[in-house]
Write an enzyme that holds these catalytic residues in place. Sequence first.
Site, PDB file in Angstrom:
ATOM      1  N   ASP A 132      -5.523   9.148   9.210  1.00  7.28           N
ATOM      2  CA  ASP A 132      -4.468  10.347   8.925  1.00  7.28           C
ATOM      3  C   ASP A 132      -3.889  11.274  10.765  1.00  7.28           C
ATOM      4  O   ASP A 132      -4.725   9.563  11.733  1.00  7.28           O
ATOM      5  CB  ASP A 132      -5.725  11.308   8.527  1.00  7.28           C
ATOM      6  CG  ASP A 132      -6.120  11.535   7.579  1.00  7.28           C
ATOM      7  OD1 ASP A 132      -5.114  10.579   6.825  1.00  7.28           O
ATOM      8  OD2 ASP A 132      -6.782  12.772   6.566  1.00  7.28           O
ATOM      9  N   ARG A 185       1.997   5.333   5.719  1.00  7.87           N
ATOM     10  CA  ARG A 185       2.021   6.193   5.447  1.00  7.87           C
ATOM     11  C   ARG A 185       3.093   7.466   6.580  1.00  7.87           C
ATOM     12  O   ARG A 185       3.066   7.348   7.207  1.00  7.87           O
ATOM     13  CB  ARG A 185       0.428   7.522   5.205  1.00  7.87           C
ATOM     14  CG  ARG A 185       1.149   8.877   4.912  1.00  7.87           C
ATOM     15  CD  ARG A 185       0.070   9.534   4.689  1.00  7.87           C
ATOM     16  NE  ARG A 185      -0.756   9.682   3.843  1.00  7.87           N
ATOM     17  CZ  ARG A 185      -2.099   9.545   4.434  1.00  7.87           C
ATOM     18  NH1 ARG A 185      -2.763  10.546   5.343  1.00  7.87           N
ATOM     19  NH2 ARG A 185      -3.367   9.466   4.004  1.00  7.87           N
TER      20      ARG A 185
HETATM   21  P1  FDA Z   1       8.107  20.282   2.874  1.00  7.50           P
HETATM   22  O1  FDA Z   1       7.551  20.460   3.617  1.00  7.50           O
HETATM   23  O2  FDA Z   1       9.631  20.158   3.025  1.00  7.50           O
HETATM   24  O3  FDA Z   1       7.477  20.767   1.312  1.00  7.50           O
HETATM   25  C1  FDA Z   1       9.237  20.468   0.560  1.00  7.50           C
HETATM   26  C2  FDA Z   1       8.750  20.985  -0.900  1.00  7.50           C
HETATM   27  O4  FDA Z   1       7.403  20.547  -1.305  1.00  7.50           O
HETATM   28  C3  FDA Z   1       8.761  22.214  -0.663  1.00  7.50           C
HETATM   29  O5  FDA Z   1       9.762  23.316  -0.868  1.00  7.50           O
HETATM   30  C4  FDA Z   1       7.010  22.710  -1.739  1.00  7.50           C
HETATM   31  O6  FDA Z   1       8.078  22.816  -3.321  1.00  7.50           O
HETATM   32  C5  FDA Z   1       6.854  21.344  -2.071  1.00  7.50           C
HETATM   33  N1  FDA Z   1       5.262  21.660  -0.755  1.00  7.50           N
HETATM   34  C6  FDA Z   1       4.952  21.345   0.200  1.00  7.50           C
HETATM   35  N2  FDA Z   1       3.851  21.576   0.486  1.00  7.50           N
HETATM   36  C7  FDA Z   1       3.814  22.818   0.173  1.00  7.50           C
HETATM   37  C8  FDA Z   1       2.303  23.410  -0.388  1.00  7.50           C
HETATM   38  N3  FDA Z   1       1.250  23.422   0.654  1.00  7.50           N
HETATM   39  N4  FDA Z   1       1.670  23.958  -0.936  1.00  7.50           N
HETATM   40  C9  FDA Z   1       2.911  24.285  -2.206  1.00  7.50           C
HETATM   41  N5  FDA Z   1       4.099  23.543  -2.457  1.00  7.50           N
HETATM   42  C10 FDA Z   1       4.426  22.542  -1.145  1.00  7.50           C
HETATM   43  N6  FDA Z   1       0.426  15.604   8.308  1.00  7.50           N
HETATM   44  C11 FDA Z   1      -0.039  15.070   9.367  1.00  7.50           C
HETATM   45  O7  FDA Z   1       0.839  15.430   9.873  1.00  7.50           O
HETATM   46  N7  FDA Z   1      -0.662  14.616   8.612  1.00  7.50           N
HETATM   47  C12 FDA Z   1      -0.796  12.909   8.211  1.00  7.50           C
HETATM   48  O8  FDA Z   1      -2.165  12.246   8.623  1.00  7.50           O
HETATM   49  C13 FDA Z   1      -1.005  13.551   7.517  1.00  7.50           C
HETATM   50  N8  FDA Z   1      -1.899  12.594   5.735  1.00  7.50           N
HETATM   51  C14 FDA Z   1      -0.920  13.369   4.980  1.00  7.50           C
HETATM   52  C15 FDA Z   1      -1.097  12.680   3.380  1.00  7.50           C
HETATM   53  C16 FDA Z   1      -0.467  13.124   2.203  1.00  7.50           C
HETATM   54  C17 FDA Z   1      -0.600  12.371   0.740  1.00  7.50           C
HETATM   55  C18 FDA Z   1       0.767  13.780   2.421  1.00  7.50           C
HETATM   56  C19 FDA Z   1       1.613  14.765   1.138  1.00  7.50           C
HETATM   57  C20 FDA Z   1       0.905  15.026   3.251  1.00  7.50           C
HETATM   58  C21 FDA Z   1       0.478  14.664   4.363  1.00  7.50           C
HETATM   59  N9  FDA Z   1       0.284  14.761   5.693  1.00  7.50           N
HETATM   60  C22 FDA Z   1       0.165  14.857   7.004  1.00  7.50           C
HETATM   61  C23 FDA Z   1       1.273  16.886   5.385  1.00  7.50           C
HETATM   62  C24 FDA Z   1       2.749  16.382   5.859  1.00  7.50           C
HETATM   63  O9  FDA Z   1       2.820  16.540   7.007  1.00  7.50           O
HETATM   64  C25 FDA Z   1       3.320  17.554   5.525  1.00  7.50           C
HETATM   65  O10 FDA Z   1       3.083  19.239   6.568  1.00  7.50           O
HETATM   66  C26 FDA Z   1       3.250  18.435   4.140  1.00  7.50           C
HETATM   67  O11 FDA Z   1       3.213  17.216   3.435  1.00  7.50           O
HETATM   68  C27 FDA Z   1       4.595  19.512   3.665  1.00  7.50           C
HETATM   69  O12 FDA Z   1       5.631  18.284   4.195  1.00  7.50           O
HETATM   70  P2  FDA Z   1       6.887  18.010   2.727  1.00  7.50           P
HETATM   71  O13 FDA Z   1       7.001  16.452   3.204  1.00  7.50           O
HETATM   72  O14 FDA Z   1       6.067  17.983   0.805  1.00  7.50           O
HETATM   73  O15 FDA Z   1       8.199  18.496   2.954  1.00  7.50           O
END
Ligand code: FDA
Length: 308
Positions: A132, A185
Amino acid sequence: MLRTFFVRLSENRRLRNFAERSSLGQSVSHRFVAGTGIPDAIAVTRTLNQSGISVTVDNLGENVHNADEARLSARLYDEILDAIHAQGLNANVSLKLTHMGLDIDEQLARDLVSGLVSRCAAMNPRGFVRVDMEGSPYTQKTLDFVRELHRRPGHSGVVGAVVQAYLYRSENDVADLLSERIRIRLCKGAYKESAEIAFPAKADVDANYVKLMKVLMKSGVYHGLATHDEAIIRQAQAFATSEKISRDAFEFQMLYGIRRDLQQQLVKDGWGMRVYVPFGTEWYPYFMRRLGERPANAIFIARNMLRK
Ligand code: FDA
């Protein structure tokens, strides 16, 4: 602003100690955390596998304080890998270098993670360790670490990195990692970073995500697109179709408990889907970062608590 508030809370030691020990805290955390022990994580993994979803298991924890804690967390990963192998589960593992002792003894962290990667390399089918990405003080070290591990004999393809689209440097990091065919990732990034090193505006982070995503998808290496952003997922699907990239050449990744509807839909439509399943007693920083991403979750959880 609320995101900053929750990220700051995630770093508050006192609140963390209180929350992680209280039964109220533990029941609240179940929204995003599989449970406190390996059997909880394995049970969730089995259920997800049954619905066609692959898993990456994360033993929650970061910034350990001594070598014994680091060794204990590596031992738990050994046990998880044993369980995955023995039960034929479709799962790999994700870990944080600060959980393996990076802050206290780099060589120890290197040895512990290398041991886990070697173990995955010897598994049949081969396992995989995702390192990560943490906050920016660790970016360079983490990438160097992954590159070094990946070059060791037998480790190629068994260890992968994470790139955060909010960092300006990520385009170069993607190019460097791809030059060694290291699996990536791609995520947006979960920590609080300054405008000197990261895009402050969400629209710019999203645009950079899409730009890097297309580079990854065309690279011929198997990557993970980690996001719950439906608009971006639709763009990835359209790009795969227009560029004739097959559905099994990459996977979507989401966090346990978030957008379960979309996870199921993607599987139903034949796309690869992996869910990140965290477990453990040290759930507080992870949980707070999730609230920071969507403060409405705090209201949702509070409402459910009142209903109980
Ligand atoms: P965004 O935050 O723009 O959200 C898009 C939509 O997704 C929102 O409108 C909502 O509908 C939904 N959503 C997002 N977060 C939500 C929540 N908490 N609860 C409910 N709905 C939500 N980061 C990092 O810094 N280091 C890492 O190693 C990882 N590893 C990782 C693994 C995996 C499998 C995932 C999915 C994510 C990570 N992350 C991470 C976290 C990542 O950086 C990020 O903070 C979150 O995924 C939220 O961003 P989105 O891409 O979902 O988009």
